[in-house]
Design a protein around this motif. Structure first.
Motif, PDB file in Angstrom:
ATOM      1  N   ALA A 260      -1.557  14.544 -18.912  1.00 19.30           N
ATOM      2  CA  ALA A 260      -0.220  15.142 -18.876  1.00 19.30           C
ATOM      3  C   ALA A 260       0.808  14.070 -19.225  1.00 19.30           C
ATOM      4  O   ALA A 260       1.858  14.364 -19.804  1.00 19.30           O
ATOM      5  N   VAL A 261       0.503  12.803 -18.846  1.00 12.59           N
ATOM      6  CA  VAL A 261       1.268  11.641 -19.335  1.00 12.59           C
ATOM      7  C   VAL A 261       0.260  10.616 -19.855  1.00 12.59           C
ATOM      8  O   VAL A 261      -0.868  10.548 -19.375  1.00 12.59           O
ATOM      9  N   LYS A 262       0.678   9.831 -20.850  1.00 13.34           N
ATOM     10  CA  LYS A 262      -0.267   8.895 -21.490  1.00 13.34           C
ATOM     11  C   LYS A 262      -0.636   7.751 -20.582  1.00 13.34           C
ATOM     12  O   LYS A 262      -1.780   7.335 -20.503  1.00 13.34           O
ATOM     13  N   LYS A 263       0.366   7.179 -19.910  1.00 12.77           N
ATOM     14  CA  LYS A 263       0.103   6.058 -19.000  1.00 12.77           C
ATOM     15  C   LYS A 263       1.134   6.104 -17.887  1.00 12.77           C
ATOM     16  O   LYS A 263       2.176   6.756 -18.014  1.00 12.77           O
ATOM     17  N   MET A 264       0.845   5.392 -16.787  1.00 14.26           N
ATOM     18  CA  MET A 264       1.704   5.496 -15.610  1.00 14.26           C
ATOM     19  C   MET A 264       3.156   5.103 -15.922  1.00 14.26           C
ATOM     20  O   MET A 264       4.096   5.700 -15.388  1.00 14.26           O
ATOM     21  N   ALA A 265       3.340   4.116 -16.787  1.00 15.06           N
ATOM     22  CA  ALA A 265       4.704   3.680 -17.129  1.00 15.06           C
ATOM     23  C   ALA A 265       5.527   4.814 -17.736  1.00 15.06           C
ATOM     24  O   ALA A 265       6.764   4.793 -17.702  1.00 15.06           O
ATOM     25  N   ASP A 266       4.836   5.832 -18.293  1.00 19.22           N
ATOM     26  CA  ASP A 266       5.539   6.964 -18.921  1.00 19.22           C
ATOM     27  C   ASP A 266       5.835   8.094 -17.923  1.00 19.22           C
ATOM     28  O   ASP A 266       6.454   9.092 -18.311  1.00 19.22           O
ATOM     29  N   HIS A 267       5.354   7.974 -16.691  1.00 21.03           N
ATOM     30  CA  HIS A 267       5.504   9.108 -15.766  1.00 21.03           C
ATOM     31  C   HIS A 267       6.972   9.368 -15.472  1.00 21.03           C
ATOM     32  O   HIS A 267       7.717   8.444 -15.114  1.00 21.03           O
ATOM     33  N   PRO A 268       7.426  10.618 -15.599  1.00 18.66           N
ATOM     34  CA  PRO A 268       8.858  10.892 -15.447  1.00 18.66           C
ATOM     35  C   PRO A 268       9.368  10.926 -14.005  1.00 18.66           C
ATOM     36  O   PRO A 268      10.563  11.134 -13.793  1.00 18.66           O
ATOM     37  N   ILE A 269       8.510  10.701 -13.004  1.00 16.36           N
ATOM     38  CA  ILE A 269       8.994  10.771 -11.622  1.00 16.36           C
ATOM     39  C   ILE A 269      10.148   9.790 -11.380  1.00 16.36           C
ATOM     40  O   ILE A 269      11.084  10.083 -10.640  1.00 16.36           O
ATOM     41  N   ARG A 270      10.105   8.644 -12.050  1.00 13.99           N
ATOM     42  CA  ARG A 270      11.192   7.661 -11.888  1.00 13.99           C
ATOM     43  C   ARG A 270      12.511   8.248 -12.398  1.00 13.99           C
ATOM     44  O   ARG A 270      13.535   8.169 -11.722  1.00 13.99           O
ATOM     45  N   LEU A 271      12.476   8.830 -13.596  1.00 11.49           N
ATOM     46  CA  LEU A 271      13.680   9.435 -14.166  1.00 11.49           C
ATOM     47  C   LEU A 271      14.138  10.623 -13.324  1.00 11.49           C
ATOM     48  O   LEU A 271      15.337  10.769 -13.034  1.00 11.49           O
ATOM     49  N   PHE A 272      13.190  11.469 -12.923  1.00 16.95           N
ATOM     50  CA  PHE A 272      13.543  12.621 -12.091  1.00 16.95           C
ATOM     51  C   PHE A 272      14.268  12.170 -10.821  1.00 16.95           C
ATOM     52  O   PHE A 272      15.302  12.723 -10.434  1.00 16.95           O
ATOM     53  N   TYR A 273      13.719  11.166 -10.173  1.00 23.32           N
ATOM     54  CA  TYR A 273      14.325  10.653  -8.940  1.00 23.32           C
ATOM     55  C   TYR A 273      15.726  10.108  -9.224  1.00 23.32           C
ATOM     56  O   TYR A 273      16.682  10.395  -8.491  1.00 23.32           O
ATOM     57  N   ASP A 274      15.842   9.318 -10.277  1.00 30.07           N
ATOM     58  CA  ASP A 274      17.141   8.714 -10.608  1.00 30.07           C
ATOM     59  C   ASP A 274      18.198   9.761 -10.934  1.00 30.07           C
ATOM     60  O   ASP A 274      19.395   9.546 -10.692  1.00 30.07           O
ATOM     61  N   LEU A 275      17.763  10.908 -11.469  1.00 28.75           N
ATOM     62  CA  LEU A 275      18.700  11.983 -11.791  1.00 28.75           C
ATOM     63  C   LEU A 275      19.033  12.851 -10.572  1.00 28.75           C
ATOM     64  O   LEU A 275      19.870  13.747 -10.659  1.00 28.75           O
ATOM     65  N   GLY A 276      18.332  12.597  -9.459  1.00 30.21           N
ATOM     66  CA  GLY A 276      18.640  13.321  -8.228  1.00 30.21           C
ATOM     67  C   GLY A 276      17.747  14.508  -7.932  1.00 30.21           C
ATOM     68  O   GLY A 276      17.990  15.243  -6.975  1.00 30.21           O
ATOM     69  N   LEU A 277      16.696  14.719  -8.758  1.00 27.65           N
ATOM     70  CA  LEU A 277      15.803  15.851  -8.483  1.00 27.65           C
ATOM     71  C   LEU A 277      15.039  15.625  -7.183  1.00 27.65           C
ATOM     72  O   LEU A 277      14.833  14.488  -6.755  1.00 27.65           O
ATOM     73  N   ARG A 278      14.625  16.719  -6.596  1.00 28.50           N
ATOM     74  CA  ARG A 278      13.830  16.634  -5.368  1.00 28.50           C
ATOM     75  C   ARG A 278      12.374  16.448  -5.764  1.00 28.50           C
ATOM     76  O   ARG A 278      11.715  17.393  -6.205  1.00 28.50           O
ATOM     77  N   VAL A 279      11.878  15.223  -5.637  1.00 28.23           N
ATOM     78  CA  VAL A 279      10.505  14.919  -6.027  1.00 28.23           C
ATOM     79  C   VAL A 279       9.664  14.642  -4.780  1.00 28.23           C
ATOM     80  O   VAL A 279      10.146  14.075  -3.798  1.00 28.23           O
ATOM     81  N   THR A 280       8.416  15.058  -4.840  1.00 29.79           N
ATOM     82  CA  THR A 280       7.476  14.782  -3.750  1.00 29.79           C
ATOM     83  C   THR A 280       6.249  14.117  -4.362  1.00 29.79           C
ATOM     84  O   THR A 280       5.952  14.306  -5.545  1.00 29.79           O
ATOM     85  N   VAL A 281       5.538  13.328  -3.561  1.00 32.28           N
ATOM     86  CA  VAL A 281       4.364  12.591  -4.044  1.00 32.28           C
ATOM     87  C   VAL A 281       3.114  13.146  -3.357  1.00 32.28           C
ATOM     88  O   VAL A 281       3.076  13.269  -2.126  1.00 32.28           O
ATOM     89  N   ASN A 282       2.115  13.489  -4.172  1.00 29.74           N
ATOM     90  CA  ASN A 282       0.945  14.205  -3.675  1.00 29.74           C
ATOM     91  C   ASN A 282      -0.327  13.695  -4.345  1.00 29.74           C
ATOM     92  O   ASN A 282      -0.277  13.001  -5.362  1.00 29.74           O
ATOM     93  N   THR A 283      -1.477  14.083  -3.789  1.00 29.90           N
ATOM     94  CA  THR A 283      -2.757  13.577  -4.298  1.00 29.90           C
ATOM     95  C   THR A 283      -3.363  14.449  -5.385  1.00 29.90           C
ATOM     96  O   THR A 283      -4.093  13.956  -6.228  1.00 29.90           O
ATOM     97  N   ASP A 284      -3.140  15.752  -5.352  1.00 32.34           N
ATOM     98  CA  ASP A 284      -3.777  16.744  -6.221  1.00 32.34           C
ATOM     99  C   ASP A 284      -5.232  16.940  -5.796  1.00 32.34           C
ATOM    100  O   ASP A 284      -5.588  17.990  -5.284  1.00 32.34           O
ATOM    101  N   ASN A 285      -6.055  15.914  -6.012  1.00 34.93           N
ATOM    102  CA  ASN A 285      -7.476  15.995  -5.626  1.00 34.93           C
ATOM    103  C   ASN A 285      -7.919  14.624  -5.138  1.00 34.93           C
ATOM    104  O   ASN A 285      -8.111  13.710  -5.944  1.00 34.93           O
ATOM    105  N   ARG A 286      -8.091  14.486  -3.841  1.00 33.84           N
ATOM    106  CA  ARG A 286      -8.345  13.162  -3.270  1.00 33.84           C
ATOM    107  C   ARG A 286      -9.628  12.538  -3.807  1.00 33.84           C
ATOM    108  O   ARG A 286      -9.671  11.349  -4.095  1.00 33.84           O
ATOM    109  N   MET A 287     -10.686  13.344  -3.950  1.00 39.31           N
ATOM    110  CA  MET A 287     -11.955  12.786  -4.414  1.00 39.31           C
ATOM    111  C   MET A 287     -11.981  12.656  -5.936  1.00 39.31           C
ATOM    112  O   MET A 287     -12.310  11.598  -6.472  1.00 39.31           O
ATOM    113  N   VAL A 288     -11.624  13.727  -6.653  1.00 37.94           N
ATOM    114  CA  VAL A 288     -11.741  13.714  -8.113  1.00 37.94           C
ATOM    115  C   VAL A 288     -10.866  12.599  -8.704  1.00 37.94           C
ATOM    116  O   VAL A 288     -11.282  11.869  -9.599  1.00 37.94           O
TER     117      VAL A 288
END
Length: 355
Positions: A260-288
């Protein structure tokens, strides 16, 4: 920026609002359940099985990522296995100080041995309740319709969600491959859920563009968005999501693995947070994904520059985004805010408080 250790991050109170039961088993449990149930696995040792159920950053796509679920689902077709896997997931989360977790899965995928949909939901609720009695964790269940399965099945699962309202099920979701399986096909199921005043979230904007997020919000009434990384491609929709405080369930490591993103440096969570969006951090699948909530925070701390104060704010956003009644949410938030204020990295005092 002072560097936080994984031990610091484990001590922080946290949420996990986007975690799939069938992607979060323990590998020894899979082996044991397979032996008990006479299920043939691709390998019969932990090391042999690992490549089939854990993916790394060399994973090519979401489709490849989802292959692990053929293995996990093969041993999750009995009442006892569902109780056990639900308990162990909550136990693992509690041990890294996750205080509130919403576990999602699609009951329709657990019927190969004849379990009824009601029994499947009851088994997971039983396992989670056992963990709540033993550990300092609260849990809820989100039932999932599947994009690639008939909308009639989604409607049945919506009815199941209504039947378990106020009995541990807190929401409804739409999961599975996005491309060629638009959410609007399932809008009747979401209508049923919304008419019964139940929360809903949809996987959207992970493997498909912002129009998928648009459908989730405007045609299906999503209260939260699962993943949502492609929101970055539509500024107008991004502003709408921000203005209406629609939380994004971000799963950074998983998003890199599914491309969904090429590499971690490209992840938009940083931009989303800086713009004020409500972001949450989750595992999706702990084992996989081979992760924990603490590891996900470590990733955004080390690779995207989130400092302690920003991490605390994201943690608070997680609790604010929970599908909980207001009074419960407010009480939980007050407790968490008090702990976060007292928290000091590496502090023995705060370690004692957590014990």
């Amino acid at each position: 920026m002072a560097k936080l250790t994984i031990q610091d991050l484990q001590r922080l109170p946290k949420t996990d609002l986007h975690v799939h039961l069938d992607g979060s088993l323990r590998i020894p449990t899979i082996l044991q359940l397979a032996e008990e149930q006479k299920v043939k696995l691709p390998a019969d040792t932990a090391e042999g099985l690992r490549p089939f159920v854990e993916v790394g950053d060399d994973c090519k796509s979401l489709v490849e990522y989802l292959r692990a679920f053929d293995v996990t689902l093969s041993v999750m077709q009995t009442y006892e296995s569902l109780v056990r896997t639900a308990f162990e997931l909550a136990e693992d989360a509690a041990k890294e100080n996750v205080r509130y977790m919403e576990v999602r899965y699609s009951p329709i995928l657990h019927q190969q041995k004849g379990l009824t949909l009601h029994a499947i939901v009851q088994a997971v609720l039983e396992g989670l309740a056992q963990a709540e009695r033993q550990y300092n964790i609260k849990t809820g269940v989100i039932l999932c319709g599947m994009r690639h399965i008939s909308p009639d099945i989604s409607l049945r699962l919506a009815d199941l969600t209504v039947a378990f309202k106020n009995k541990g099920v807190v929401g409804f979701d739409l999961a599975g491959a996005e491309e060629n399986f638009p959410a609007k096909r399932h809008k009747d199921a979401f209508g049923r859920v919304l008419q019964n005043n139940i929360n809903c979230t949809l996987h959207a904007g992970e493997a498909y563009g912002p129009e998928s997020i648009h459908q989730a919000i405007h045609l299906c009434g999503a209260h939260r968005i699962g993943h949502g990384v492609r929101l970055i491609e539509d500024g107008d929709l991004l502003n709408y999501v921000n203005d209406h405080r629609i939380p994004l369930e971000c799963c950074p490591s998983s998003n890199v693995q599914t491309k969904a993103v090429k590499k971690m440096a490209d992840h938009p969570i940083r931009l989303f947070y800086d713009l004020g969006l409500r972001v949450t951090v989750n595992t999706d699948n702990r084992m996989v994904t081979n992760t924990t909530v603490s590891k996900e925070f470590q990733v955004i701390h080390e690779e995207l520059g989130f400092n302690l104060e920003e991490i605390k704010e994201v943690i608070i956003m997680g609790f604010k985004s929970a599908f909980l009644p207001y009074a419960l949410k407010r009480a939980l938030l007050a407790e968490v805010v008090h702990e976060l204020k007292a928290f000091k990295p590496g502090s023995l005092e705060s370690k004692k408080e957590q014990l």
